[in-house]
Design an enzyme around this catalytic site. Sequence first.
Site, mmCIF file in Angstrom:
data_model
loop_
_atom_site.group_PDB
_atom_site.id
_atom_site.type_symbol
_atom_site.label_atom_id
_atom_site.label_comp_id
_atom_site.label_asym_id
_atom_site.label_seq_id
_atom_site.Cartn_x
_atom_site.Cartn_y
_atom_site.Cartn_z
ATOM 1 N N HIS A 14 0.922 -1.430 0.046
ATOM 2 C CA HIS A 14 0.020 0.056 0.082
ATOM 3 C C HIS A 14 0.853 1.096 0.181
ATOM 4 O O HIS A 14 1.170 1.629 0.978
ATOM 5 C CB HIS A 14 -0.987 0.002 0.919
ATOM 6 C CG HIS A 14 -1.826 1.117 1.290
ATOM 7 N ND1 HIS A 14 -2.972 1.096 2.164
ATOM 8 C CD2 HIS A 14 -2.040 2.344 0.471
ATOM 9 C CE1 HIS A 14 -3.804 1.970 1.736
ATOM 10 N NE2 HIS A 14 -3.209 2.667 1.135
ATOM 11 N N HIS A 16 1.520 4.705 -2.676
ATOM 12 C CA HIS A 16 1.195 5.484 -4.026
ATOM 13 C C HIS A 16 2.277 6.078 -4.691
ATOM 14 O O HIS A 16 2.821 6.946 -3.839
ATOM 15 C CB HIS A 16 -0.010 6.444 -3.641
ATOM 16 C CG HIS A 16 -1.200 5.949 -2.960
ATOM 17 N ND1 HIS A 16 -2.479 5.585 -3.638
ATOM 18 C CD2 HIS A 16 -1.609 5.640 -1.679
ATOM 19 C CE1 HIS A 16 -3.284 5.255 -2.841
ATOM 20 N NE2 HIS A 16 -2.683 5.045 -1.607
ATOM 21 N N HIS A 194 -9.534 1.170 -1.327
ATOM 22 C CA HIS A 194 -9.476 1.636 0.053
ATOM 23 C C HIS A 194 -10.711 1.621 0.536
ATOM 24 O O HIS A 194 -11.851 2.235 -0.071
ATOM 25 C CB HIS A 194 -9.036 3.311 -0.364
ATOM 26 C CG HIS A 194 -7.441 3.268 -0.645
ATOM 27 N ND1 HIS A 194 -6.851 2.681 -1.674
ATOM 28 C CD2 HIS A 194 -6.676 4.038 0.139
ATOM 29 C CE1 HIS A 194 -5.811 3.105 -1.518
ATOM 30 N NE2 HIS A 194 -5.482 3.917 -0.601
ATOM 31 N N GLU A 197 -11.235 3.763 5.720
ATOM 32 C CA GLU A 197 -10.164 4.527 6.219
ATOM 33 C C GLU A 197 -10.898 5.864 6.797
ATOM 34 O O GLU A 197 -10.963 5.893 8.203
ATOM 35 C CB GLU A 197 -9.284 5.219 5.094
ATOM 36 C CG GLU A 197 -8.293 6.286 5.578
ATOM 37 C CD GLU A 197 -7.409 6.932 4.276
ATOM 38 O OE1 GLU A 197 -8.105 6.898 3.263
ATOM 39 O OE2 GLU A 197 -6.575 7.499 4.313
ATOM 40 N N ASP A 275 1.763 4.142 2.541
ATOM 41 C CA ASP A 275 0.676 5.039 1.842
ATOM 42 C C ASP A 275 1.475 6.147 1.051
ATOM 43 O O ASP A 275 1.629 5.714 -0.066
ATOM 44 C CB ASP A 275 -0.368 5.499 2.880
ATOM 45 C CG ASP A 275 -1.526 5.922 2.399
ATOM 46 O OD1 ASP A 275 -1.714 5.462 1.094
ATOM 47 O OD2 ASP A 275 -2.603 6.278 2.926
ATOM 48 N N ASP A 276 1.843 7.442 1.776
ATOM 49 C CA ASP A 276 2.537 8.380 1.017
ATOM 50 C C ASP A 276 3.672 8.886 1.754
ATOM 51 O O ASP A 276 3.543 9.765 2.455
ATOM 52 C CB ASP A 276 1.476 9.390 0.702
ATOM 53 C CG ASP A 276 0.160 9.014 -0.012
ATOM 54 O OD1 ASP A 276 0.170 8.670 -1.281
ATOM 55 O OD2 ASP A 276 -0.778 8.473 0.851
HETATM 56 N N1 HPA Z 1 -6.629 7.670 0.802
HETATM 57 C C1 HPA Z 1 -7.149 7.338 -0.247
HETATM 58 N N2 HPA Z 1 -6.648 7.893 -1.416
HETATM 59 C C2 HPA Z 1 -5.330 8.192 -1.427
HETATM 60 C C3 HPA Z 1 -4.660 7.984 -0.292
HETATM 61 C C4 HPA Z 1 -5.289 7.661 0.849
HETATM 62 O O1 HPA Z 1 -4.730 7.519 2.046
HETATM 63 N N3 HPA Z 1 -3.536 8.448 -0.643
HETATM 64 C C5 HPA Z 1 -3.316 8.742 -1.808
HETATM 65 N N4 HPA Z 1 -4.300 8.539 -2.519
HETATM 66 ZN ZN ZN Z 2 -3.525 4.792 0.228
#
Ligand code: HPA
Ligand code: ZN
Length: 352
Positions: A14, A16, A194, A197, A275-276
Amino acid sequence: MQDLIARLPKAELHVHLEGCLDPALMFALARRNGISLRWSSPDELRAAYRFDNLQSFLDLYYEGCRVLVTEQDFHDLTLQYLRQAHGDGVVRAEMFLGPQGLIERGVAIGTIMRGVLGAMRAATAECGISAGLLISAQRHRSAADALALLDQVLPWAEQITGFGMGGAEAGNPPSKFAGFFRECRSLGFPVTIHAGEEGPAAYIREAIDLLQVDRIDHGVACMSDPALVRDLVARGIPLTVCPLSNVRLKVVPSLAAHPLRAMLDSGLNVSVHSDDPPYFDGTIAENYRQCEHGLGLSVEQIATLARNSFAAAFMPPDDKARGCGAVDAWCAQASDCADFGPSRLRTGPTSH
Ligand code: HPA
Ligand code: ZN
């Protein structure tokens, strides 16, 4: 100094790619492409990484994507991430790429795919990392847009590992994309979404029952629905959890309040991911380290997270078994250390 967490073999499932655009690279690409940014320096941009919720992050994330223009940009971004991941002990990386906003700005899909896929091959040749690409649709766009994206990337079908979905969750339930996921699955692709969240547990329920996804990204909201947890456990559906992302986007009030430990205790197939990374100030190894420290996870729980990551990966059973075997070998080495304990994970003895 040795770092046992960085030597723990793991799969990153996970992350991006656009979310790997760190301030230094963003400024370098902006300069290279003659694009002006509204921050005067990488430090000023980094200071803007304070988010109230998912949408406030997404606004900045989409803005940053403006610097991604040429094939070389996508190559550089991808290779930089895979090198960093390799250093973090990642032996398998499945990376999300969300082309819709890029295409809308006039970047050709071929430019994007050639840049990313070329860097994946280069990274594998350079350090042996196994890399997969997950094409991600954005849920604030229409179901027809998602299907159009599928058509646009099909020329690269052989090099695509699977499909996913991200973006603004609340108000965009999985059911909106039933046709897209049906189509991806009918073409034989594994799928993930996703869910849970910022959205409710009901979205996770829709994702597993209606969309029949293979994994859930995040999924932390499941803990509010015991029947859902029981089903996720019984069906072995993996949840790719990103603790530092959840803290930074205020999904949880603090790391200490994160449900990861309770999720493990419930028998859920949870694993930890970034994630990022630059946006949330933590690579995958840093997520492991902070969870170990902040949640007091045992060595066995850390190893379980890594084994779960291989079990959840979209790769052949033999490769999954090899990944789990490598985690077993790490455990044997780690527990050989007489003074091995949770705090030793950060700075383990140099003799191992
Ligand atoms: N959630 C939803 N979309 C996303 C995320 C996330 O954490 N990171 C990059 N796109
Ligand atoms: Zn994500």
